[in-house]
Design an enzyme around this catalytic site. Structure first.
Site, PDB file in Angstrom:
ATOM      1  N   LEU A 186      -3.795  68.807  16.852  1.00  0.00           N
ATOM      2  CA  LEU A 186      -5.219  69.066  17.058  1.00  0.00           C
ATOM      3  C   LEU A 186      -5.698  70.020  15.972  1.00  0.00           C
ATOM      4  O   LEU A 186      -5.091  71.064  15.734  1.00  0.00           O
ATOM      5  CB  LEU A 186      -5.452  69.692  18.438  1.00  0.00           C
ATOM      6  N   ILE A 243      -0.964  72.687  15.816  1.00  0.00           N
ATOM      7  CA  ILE A 243      -2.310  73.020  15.377  1.00  0.00           C
ATOM      8  C   ILE A 243      -2.437  72.670  13.896  1.00  0.00           C
ATOM      9  O   ILE A 243      -1.626  73.097  13.073  1.00  0.00           O
ATOM     10  CB  ILE A 243      -2.617  74.513  15.586  1.00  0.00           C
ATOM     11  N   LYS A 244      -3.452  71.883  13.562  1.00  0.00           N
ATOM     12  CA  LYS A 244      -3.667  71.484  12.175  1.00  0.00           C
ATOM     13  C   LYS A 244      -4.503  72.531  11.440  1.00  0.00           C
ATOM     14  O   LYS A 244      -5.595  72.896  11.889  1.00  0.00           O
ATOM     15  CB  LYS A 244      -4.365  70.118  12.108  1.00  0.00           C
ATOM     16  N   ILE A 245      -3.954  72.997  10.339  1.00  0.00           N
ATOM     17  CA  ILE A 245      -4.616  73.990   9.486  1.00  0.00           C
ATOM     18  C   ILE A 245      -4.636  73.441   8.066  1.00  0.00           C
ATOM     19  O   ILE A 245      -3.599  72.995   7.561  1.00  0.00           O
ATOM     20  CB  ILE A 245      -3.863  75.336   9.521  1.00  0.00           C
ATOM     21  N   SER A 253      -4.627  63.713  15.125  1.00  0.00           N
ATOM     22  CA  SER A 253      -6.071  63.540  15.284  1.00  0.00           C
ATOM     23  C   SER A 253      -6.762  64.314  14.174  1.00  0.00           C
ATOM     24  O   SER A 253      -6.159  65.165  13.532  1.00  0.00           O
ATOM     25  CB  SER A 253      -6.529  64.076  16.647  1.00  0.00           C
TER      26      SER A 253
END
Length: 375
Positions: free
Chosen positions: A109, A140-142, A43
């Site tokens: 996310l 977790i998207k960074i 996403s």
């Protein structure tokens, strides 16, 4: 068994670049898992803006939340809706995660794009979202910005899975790959487990060709020798860039540094091909799937491209093919002054701004559904 299933035999996972509540509730994700062997979901703010900002699919859940949480901020309202969707997708993919022993089955996310230049805030946000979603198969998207690199290492060190996003250059990819390793090494030094921590490095492709092709088209003149050289690299630069990133990965995982972690059960950080929908109608609609198939990789695909590949994609190990040709393409790109490094730097900055703009629009749409809510 179809073309999408066949990719697994080549070592490539297929993830869906799409989340939407109606789609989840109608069993659309489960159908792709069952029929196409889909093993992940991504996403981003643009996807959530399209899902939440239009239509009425989220209105009932939002009204229920507002009733229970009067005066909640727009950000809190967004996070509540997003977390519900991510949890639902993660639960659908949990059997995949279990079957593959944590090697796949992930849902991603993104941290707030407003934090892209703030390392400490990114670390804190990653920890907060990880705790609130509370699913082992979350990533977790960074963003892979200079400020994101230390955040990636710290987040991995904390035992949180990470999807590094907005990678365009090989140098930026190397930096985040080494950040992943550094995070694992810190855990290993403390005697903490590293065998079920996963990461992917999301390397964007089509946007590079769009920008380079525009520069080529502006310079091409009929019958000109340089123009022929320019046309020879048109539509090839992004694929060449990706192939050389993968060549570096293949070399790195044989290194003593990585092998020491692998001996403790560490999983390699897979390259994930992002921005794989073809922007140029002159190119095949499956171009960035057909040409980037290889072991230990992921291709995250928008629904339209997924349908196209299912119908007429080509399955062959293409990622490791003609690496010398890829080197020649990038050498020609440099010789011709197409400034790939300048393009990739600009695309990172534009990507951060684009996601922030989508986030602005998303929060504005949610606020508009309850004007009395706190901004």
């Amino acid at each position: 068994m179809g073309r999408l299933n066949d990719l697994a035999a080549k070592g490539q996972a297929v993830w869906l670049d799409f989340v939407d509540r109606k789609f989840l509730e109608a069993g659309g994700l489960q159908k792709l898992v069952d029929e196409d062997g889909l093993t992940g979901v991504t996403s981003n703010p643009s996807i959530f803006e399209k899902a939440m900002g239009h239509g009425e699919a989220y209105d009932a859940a939002l009204a229920e939340y507002d009733k229970a949480n009067p005066g909640a901020s727009t950000m809190a309202r967004y996070e509540h809706l997003a977390i519900q969707d991510i949890q639902a997708a993660a639960d659908t993919l949990r059997p995949v995660y279990d079957r593959l022993d944590a090697k796949d089955g992930y849902v991603s996310l993104e941290v707030s794009p407003y934090l892209a230049a703030d390392t400490d805030a990114t670390i804190a946000e990653a920890a907060k979202l990880w705790a609130e979603v509370d699913r082992a198969n979350l990533m977790i998207k960074i963003p892979g910005t200079p400020q994101g690199v230390p955040a990636i290492a710290a987040t991995i060190d904390a035992g949180i899975n990470v999807n590094v996003t907005l990678l365009f250059s090989i140098d930026a990819y190397k930096a985040v790959a080494l950040a992943y390793v550094a995070g694992l090494e810190k855990r290993a030094e403390r005697g903490e487990p590293i065998d079920r921590i996963a990461s992917v490095a999301s390397f964007f492709v089509s946007r590079i060709d769009t920008r380079i092709d525009d520069a080529i088209d502006a310079r091409v003149k009929d019958g000109d020798a340089e123009s022929e050289a320019l046309k020879a690299v048109r539509g090839k630069v992004a694929i060449a860039n990706a192939k050389l990133a993968y060549a570096w990965y293949e070399e790195f995982i044989t290194s003593d540094r990585w092998q020491a972690l692998a001996a403790r059960g560490a999983m390699p950080q897979r390259l994930l091909w992002a921005s794989t929908g073809t922007k140029n109608p002159d190119y095949p609609d499956t171009l960035y799937l057909d040409t980037l198939i290889g072991a230990d990789t992921v291709n995250t695909v928008p629904p339209k491209t997924l349908d196209a590949f299912r119908d007429h994609g080509s399955v062959a190990e293409t990622l490791s093919a003609d690496v010398d040709g890829a080197r020649h393409t990038l050498a020609e790109t440099e010789r011709l002054g197409l400034d790939l490094s300048g393009v990739t730097d600009a695309l990172v900055e534009e990507g951060v701004h684009s996601f922030a703009k989508a986030f602005d629009d998303l929060l504005g749409a949610i606020a508009a559904k309850h004007p009395e809510a706190v901004a």
